[in-house]
Design an enzyme around this catalytic site. Structure first.
Site, mmCIF file in Angstrom:
data_model
loop_
_atom_site.group_PDB
_atom_site.id
_atom_site.type_symbol
_atom_site.label_atom_id
_atom_site.label_comp_id
_atom_site.label_asym_id
_atom_site.label_seq_id
_atom_site.Cartn_x
_atom_site.Cartn_y
_atom_site.Cartn_z
ATOM 1 N N SER A 58 1.339 -1.423 -0.257
ATOM 2 C CA SER A 58 -0.194 -0.093 0.126
ATOM 3 C C SER A 58 1.184 1.003 -0.152
ATOM 4 C CB SER A 58 -1.150 -0.076 0.906
ATOM 5 O OG SER A 58 -1.244 1.551 1.727
ATOM 6 N N LEU A 67 -7.101 -22.332 -12.066
ATOM 7 C CA LEU A 67 -6.860 -22.798 -13.301
ATOM 8 C C LEU A 67 -7.049 -21.945 -14.035
ATOM 9 C CD1 LEU A 67 -4.786 -26.411 -12.272
ATOM 10 C CD2 LEU A 67 -4.651 -24.090 -11.871
ATOM 11 N N ARG A 115 -0.569 3.902 0.955
ATOM 12 C CA ARG A 115 -1.414 4.975 1.414
ATOM 13 C C ARG A 115 -0.462 4.633 2.819
ATOM 14 N NH1 ARG A 115 -7.216 4.116 3.112
ATOM 15 N NH2 ARG A 115 -6.256 6.378 3.837
ATOM 16 N N ARG A 167 -2.181 -12.590 -21.606
ATOM 17 C CA ARG A 167 -1.062 -10.817 -20.910
ATOM 18 C C ARG A 167 -0.246 -11.759 -21.566
ATOM 19 N NH1 ARG A 167 -3.586 -6.909 -19.175
ATOM 20 N NH2 ARG A 167 -4.845 -6.979 -18.117
HETATM 21 C C1 LIG Z 1 -4.078 -5.950 -24.373
HETATM 22 C C2 LIG Z 1 -4.847 -5.274 -23.907
HETATM 23 C C3 LIG Z 1 -4.929 -3.858 -24.284
HETATM 24 C C4 LIG Z 1 -6.355 -3.443 -23.314
HETATM 25 N N1 LIG Z 1 -6.833 -2.576 -23.277
HETATM 26 C C5 LIG Z 1 -7.690 -1.622 -22.158
HETATM 27 C C6 LIG Z 1 -8.302 -0.613 -21.936
HETATM 28 O O1 LIG Z 1 -6.963 0.715 -22.705
HETATM 29 N N2 LIG Z 1 -8.840 0.097 -20.966
HETATM 30 C C7 LIG Z 1 -9.667 -1.045 -20.293
HETATM 31 O O2 LIG Z 1 -10.317 -0.407 -19.373
HETATM 32 N N3 LIG Z 1 -9.407 -2.272 -20.603
HETATM 33 C C8 LIG Z 1 -8.390 -2.402 -21.357
HETATM 34 N N4 LIG Z 1 -7.501 -3.837 -20.817
HETATM 35 C C9 LIG Z 1 -7.987 -4.925 -19.762
HETATM 36 C C10 LIG Z 1 -9.322 -6.008 -20.067
HETATM 37 O O3 LIG Z 1 -10.290 -4.898 -20.873
HETATM 38 C C11 LIG Z 1 -9.317 -6.354 -18.871
HETATM 39 O O4 LIG Z 1 -10.364 -5.678 -18.174
HETATM 40 C C12 LIG Z 1 -8.983 -7.185 -18.601
HETATM 41 O O5 LIG Z 1 -8.574 -8.173 -19.559
HETATM 42 C C13 LIG Z 1 -9.245 -8.277 -18.398
HETATM 43 O O6 LIG Z 1 -10.123 -9.780 -18.744
HETATM 44 P P1 LIG Z 1 -11.279 -10.018 -18.511
HETATM 45 O O7 LIG Z 1 -12.045 -8.850 -18.406
HETATM 46 O O8 LIG Z 1 -12.232 -11.537 -20.067
HETATM 47 O O9 LIG Z 1 -11.361 -10.823 -17.583
HETATM 48 P P2 LIG Z 1 -11.226 -11.636 -16.015
HETATM 49 O O10 LIG Z 1 -11.884 -10.055 -15.281
HETATM 50 O O11 LIG Z 1 -10.344 -11.984 -16.076
HETATM 51 O O12 LIG Z 1 -12.787 -12.489 -16.409
HETATM 52 C C14 LIG Z 1 -12.332 -13.587 -16.811
HETATM 53 C C15 LIG Z 1 -13.807 -13.735 -17.772
HETATM 54 O O13 LIG Z 1 -14.734 -14.322 -16.663
HETATM 55 C C16 LIG Z 1 -16.510 -13.752 -17.605
HETATM 56 N N5 LIG Z 1 -16.750 -12.198 -16.665
HETATM 57 C C17 LIG Z 1 -15.872 -11.778 -15.511
HETATM 58 N N6 LIG Z 1 -16.535 -10.977 -15.325
HETATM 59 C C18 LIG Z 1 -17.861 -10.682 -15.940
HETATM 60 C C19 LIG Z 1 -18.519 -10.207 -15.641
HETATM 61 N N7 LIG Z 1 -19.309 -9.524 -15.168
HETATM 62 N N8 LIG Z 1 -19.521 -10.663 -16.962
HETATM 63 C C20 LIG Z 1 -19.694 -11.684 -17.574
HETATM 64 N N9 LIG Z 1 -18.793 -12.106 -17.877
HETATM 65 C C21 LIG Z 1 -17.375 -12.575 -16.946
HETATM 66 C C22 LIG Z 1 -15.332 -13.462 -18.972
HETATM 67 O O14 LIG Z 1 -15.744 -14.581 -19.600
HETATM 68 C C23 LIG Z 1 -13.879 -12.745 -18.887
HETATM 69 O O15 LIG Z 1 -13.107 -12.839 -19.679
HETATM 70 C C24 LIG Z 1 -6.991 -4.596 -21.599
HETATM 71 C C25 LIG Z 1 -6.586 -5.714 -21.994
HETATM 72 C C26 LIG Z 1 -6.001 -6.122 -22.576
HETATM 73 C C27 LIG Z 1 -5.266 -8.034 -22.586
#
Ligand SMILES: Cc1cc2nc3c(=O)[nH]c(=O)nc-3n(C[C@H](O)[C@H](O)[C@H](O)COP(=O)(O)OP(=O)(O)OC[C@H]3O[C@@H](n4cnc5c(N)ncnc54)[C@H](O)[C@@H]3O)c2cc1C
Length: 207
Positions: free
Chosen positions: A89, A164, A91, A174
């Site tokens: 943190s 996993l 903070r 990533r």
């Molecule tokens: C190359 C790259 C560029 C990016 N650029 C940006 C950017 O410019 N701005 C920005 O804000 N973010 C950006 N991100 C972040 C991206 O939008 C995601 O927030 C982040 O990668 C987490 O992935 P996720 O939301 O798919 O999955 P996680 O949060 O890891 O969840 C895993 C999976 O669970 C499911 N899931 C999780 N939560 C929900 C839900 N509420 N409803 C339905 N299904 C769900 C989905 O299938 C999801 O893929 C970037 C990511 C990458 C890899």
């Protein structure tokens, strides 16, 4: 000011065969085919699970990793929602105290060599941030106030736990070419270590 490299440590005890056996035991509940379990059947079962995309079964095992990276990368990591995090943190940590050697630590950018002029500009900026932070603390600011001048490159330490399935999501996004170079700097060797220690489950992720 310390300039350090990012690192990670897998903190969970990992026995890949035991993990696959646990996954097989869970998965075979669906088919009530526990009678098919043999000393070697877990590998075949894990292959079937990953090839068919039956990923809910691999949610039964979680792995904890300690990551040292910069605040920019950590901000991206914590966007993965199906995980648990504990993070250093800004903070509560006062980087002017002795336990931090009265200095900040920053993560060296992997895209500039130390001889590069861009690296020199970055390093100067880091030193200015550190100086401003120390001045603010000396003027009576609290760490949570003084942190306003700390940079994206500030070293942070976090412990993250994902099952996993979520690690598969994390590695797929990533390690890809589109990911930030400093994110790939951590995610790629971490994926390699996961692969070495847990058979099958991560083998199909390409980057
Ligand atoms: C190359 C790259 C560029 C990016 N650029 C940006 C950017 O410019 N701005 C920005 O804000 N973010 C950006 N991100 C972040 C991206 O939008 C995601 O927030 C982040 O990668 C987490 O992935 P996720 O939301 O798919 O999955 P996680 O949060 O890891 O969840 C895993 C999976 O669970 C499911 N899931 C999780 N939560 C929900 C839900 N509420 N409803 C339905 N299904 C769900 C989905 O299938 C999801 O893929 C970037 C990511 C990458 C890899």
């Amino acid at each position: 000011m310390k300039i350090i490299k990012p690192t990670f440590v897998i903190e969970s005890p990992i026995d890949g065969n035991q993990i696959l056996q646990q996954i097989e035991r869970a998965g075979r509940t669906a088919y009530k085919s526990e009678d098919k379990i043999t000393p070697t059947s877990a590998l075949t079962f894990a292959k079937m699970i990953t090839q068919s995309g039956h990923f809910s079964v691999i949610e039964h095992y979680s792995v904890t990793v300690r990551v040292i990276c910069d605040r920019g990368v950590s901000h991206e990591i914590v966007r993965h929602r199906l995980a648990s995090y504990t993070q250093e943190s800004t903070r509560y940590c006062n980087y002017t105290k002795g336990k931090f050697d009265a200095e900040i630590a920053v993560i060296a950018p992997c895209f500039w060599d130390a001889g590069d002029e861009r690296y020199t500009v970055w390093k100067q900026a880091m030193a200015q941030c550190e100086q401003a932070y120390q001045q603010l603390i000396a003027l009576g600011a609290t760490p949570q106030e003084a942190r306003s001048v700390l940079p994206n490159s500030l070293k942070t330490e976090m412990v993250m736990t994902m099952n996993l399935r979520e690690w598969r999501v994390f590695f797929t996004m990533r390690t890809a070419a589109a990911a930030h170079p400093q994110m790939r700097e951590i995610a790629q060797p971490l994926l390699r270590e996961f692969r070495q220690r847990i058979p099958i489950i991560f083998d199909d992720i390409t980057y």
